[in-house]
Scaffold this active site. Sequence first.
Site, short mmCIF file in Angstrom:
data_model
loop_
_atom_site.label_atom_id
_atom_site.label_comp_id
_atom_site.label_asym_id
_atom_site.label_seq_id
_atom_site.Cartn_x
_atom_site.Cartn_y
_atom_site.Cartn_z
NE ARG A 45 -3.94 -2.06 2.13
CZ ARG A 45 -3.78 -3.13 2.88
NH1 ARG A 45 -2.78 -3.19 3.74
NH2 ARG A 45 -4.63 -4.12 2.80
CE LYS A 74 -0.25 14.17 -13.69
NZ LYS A 74 -0.56 14.65 -15.05
CD GLU A 109 7.86 17.76 -21.59
OE1 GLU A 109 7.24 18.73 -21.09
OE2 GLU A 109 7.27 16.78 -22.11
CE LYS A 145 5.85 17.69 -13.13
NZ LYS A 145 5.95 16.49 -13.93
CD GLU A 204 -3.37 17.16 -14.99
OE1 GLU A 204 -2.33 16.52 -14.74
OE2 GLU A 204 -3.93 17.18 -16.09
NE ARG A 226 0.95 17.47 -11.90
CZ ARG A 226 1.55 16.58 -11.12
NH1 ARG A 226 1.17 16.46 -9.86
NH2 ARG A 226 2.49 15.81 -11.57
CG ASN A 233 -1.55 18.43 -19.30
OD1 ASN A 233 -0.59 17.74 -18.99
ND2 ASN A 233 -2.71 18.38 -18.66
CG HIS A 274 2.00 17.34 -22.97
ND1 HIS A 274 2.77 18.48 -22.98
CD2 HIS A 274 2.77 16.38 -22.42
CE1 HIS A 274 3.96 18.21 -22.43
NE2 HIS A 274 3.98 16.94 -22.08
CG HIS A 320 -0.46 12.90 -24.85
ND1 HIS A 320 -1.09 13.39 -23.73
CD2 HIS A 320 0.81 12.61 -24.47
CE1 HIS A 320 -0.23 13.39 -22.72
NE2 HIS A 320 0.92 12.93 -23.15
CG HIS A 372 6.70 12.64 -24.18
ND1 HIS A 372 5.33 12.56 -24.33
CD2 HIS A 372 6.92 13.58 -23.23
CE1 HIS A 372 4.75 13.41 -23.49
NE2 HIS A 372 5.69 14.04 -22.82
N1 LIG Z 1 5.37 10.90 -14.43
C1 LIG Z 1 5.41 12.00 -15.14
O1 LIG Z 1 5.07 13.09 -14.69
C2 LIG Z 1 5.94 11.92 -16.55
C3 LIG Z 1 6.18 13.10 -17.27
C4 LIG Z 1 6.70 13.00 -18.54
C5 LIG Z 1 6.97 11.75 -19.10
N2 LIG Z 1 6.72 10.63 -18.38
C6 LIG Z 1 7.00 9.30 -18.92
O2 LIG Z 1 8.40 9.22 -19.14
C7 LIG Z 1 8.64 8.26 -20.17
C8 LIG Z 1 9.68 8.82 -21.11
O3 LIG Z 1 10.85 9.07 -20.37
P1 LIG Z 1 12.27 9.23 -21.09
O4 LIG Z 1 12.16 10.19 -22.20
O5 LIG Z 1 13.25 9.49 -20.02
O6 LIG Z 1 12.47 7.81 -21.81
P2 LIG Z 1 13.17 6.45 -21.33
O7 LIG Z 1 13.01 6.23 -19.90
O8 LIG Z 1 12.70 5.41 -22.26
O9 LIG Z 1 14.69 6.74 -21.63
C9 LIG Z 1 15.10 6.99 -22.95
C10 LIG Z 1 16.29 6.12 -23.34
O10 LIG Z 1 17.46 6.65 -22.74
C11 LIG Z 1 18.20 5.61 -22.12
N3 LIG Z 1 18.95 6.26 -21.04
C12 LIG Z 1 18.50 6.63 -19.83
N4 LIG Z 1 19.45 7.33 -19.19
C13 LIG Z 1 20.52 7.36 -19.99
C14 LIG Z 1 21.80 7.96 -19.89
N5 LIG Z 1 22.15 8.68 -18.84
N6 LIG Z 1 22.67 7.79 -20.92
C15 LIG Z 1 22.31 7.09 -22.04
N7 LIG Z 1 21.10 6.54 -22.20
C16 LIG Z 1 20.22 6.68 -21.19
C17 LIG Z 1 17.17 4.63 -21.70
O11 LIG Z 1 17.75 3.36 -21.54
C18 LIG Z 1 16.20 4.67 -22.88
O12 LIG Z 1 16.66 3.85 -23.90
C19 LIG Z 1 7.30 7.96 -20.82
O13 LIG Z 1 6.88 6.70 -20.38
C20 LIG Z 1 6.38 9.04 -20.26
O14 LIG Z 1 5.05 8.60 -20.15
C21 LIG Z 1 6.22 10.70 -17.12
#
Ligand SMILES: NC(=O)c1ccc[n+]([C@@H]2O[C@H](COP(=O)([O-])OP(=O)(O)OC[C@H]3O[C@@H](n4cnc5c(N)ncnc54)[C@H](O)[C@@H]3O)[C@@H](O)[C@H]2O)c1
Length: 360
Positions: free
Chosen positions: A121, A143, A185, A227, A237, A241, A245, A248, A252, A265
């Site tokens: 939990r 999130k 971003e 942020k 949100e 918040r 977006n 987005h 999206h 993304h």
């Molecule tokens: N929770 C939130 O508020 C929030 C906000 C925005 C995005 N997201 C989520 O985040 C995800 C995307 O995140 P992302 O863009 O970090 O993608 P990701 O986590 O897939 O990382 C991108 C790539 O970079 C590689 N990588 C990571 N760190 C590295 C480093 N230091 N050096 C070399 N390679 C490295 C990873 O292995 C991967 O292949 C999506 O699932 C999205 O939904 C969440």
Amino acid sequence: MPTIKVTLPGRSYPIVIERGVLEESGRSMDTYGLGHKVAVISNPWVAERYGPGVLASLRAAGRRAAMLTVPPGEGAKTLGEAERLYMELARLRMDRRSVVVALGGGVVGDLAGFVAATYLRGIDYVQVPTTLLAQVDASVGGKTAVDLPVGKNLVGAFHQPSLVIADVDTLATLPPRELRAGLAEVIKYGVIADAALFVRLGEEAEAVLAADPATLIDLVQRSCEIKAEVVIADERETGLRAILNFGHTVGHAVEALTGYSTLLHGEAVAIGMVAAARMAARLGMLPAADVGHLRTLIERYALPTEVPSALAPEAILETMQLDKKTRDGQLQFVLPTRIGAVEIGCAVPEAVVRAVLAGG
Ligand SMILES: NC(=O)c1ccc[n+]([C@@H]2O[C@H](COP(=O)([O-])OP(=O)(O)OC[C@H]3O[C@@H](n4cnc5c(N)ncnc54)[C@H](O)[C@@H]3O)[C@@H](O)[C@H]2O)c1
């Protein structure tokens, strides 16, 4: 070292931003009184490159630490993968005082955060983001989510981390395309809240693109401040918040229609930001010159500005209507009124949306 405090009702947590802080994870966890049994969740590449430093630091600070890996890529954000991790945590006899450390990009952060939010939990977790997108966005705000076959982030929880450790040195190994996607971003933060940040991104593009650590520390810090302010004002949100977006809604839809494979993304968000700015200009809310400024900055970072020509405006419209951010089928957009300010909940006539999606 730059530390930002995210203060929410009943709890608060720090975001530490510096070079080399990943290898001080153990001491940071001591400083903030976090538990002694730790499961680090990462993907194979990040675990191999950065895992040893984190594990050594945790163990040097007297912690029992194990590494659990998940497959690379968005495909890891599933309930099946979460269940496998629950079983691993149970095997490690993780209890309510134990801590999950999410070491990686947003995928690992979202999945590990979701597991921490739901195992027993809810247990503590620490975000150690290693992509720019995760440092400026995904790791802050609580999130967490996994995907369903019918859509992204459809199962999740709000669960704030207990600590965020953003080590900008990790960005040195990030592929340039991933760095630029994270910068989308940062540009977003400039448009929604900080005109000076927007100007700086234009002036310092060379240093930013060269991943100069001091410049990146400043950008990550300012992004996290913005942020954090928004999350503090509206954790769940229900209002403000939503400004996060910006870009987005179209973004999206474009991501979904291209199967989450051709565009990152941040690239989709870049396209969405230009589309939203064009809508605002068409509605007389934003001077046309500002659309030009936004487009120029996005192009400076070699990010896309146009909806891929293979995508029909009608298909994008339909996908946007299915988005979980849609209210009662009515399309709502976050639109800029100048560089540095946006309005949420803007209803845009479908004809305007269509015209913009068609490239107008
Ligand atoms: N929770 C939130 O508020 C929030 C906000 C925005 C995005 N997201 C989520 O985040 C995800 C995307 O995140 P992302 O863009 O970090 O993608 P990701 O986590 O897939 O990382 C991108 C790539 O970079 C590689 N990588 C990571 N760190 C590295 C480093 N230091 N050096 C070399 N390679 C490295 C990873 O292995 C991967 O292949 C999506 O699932 C999205 O939904 C969440």
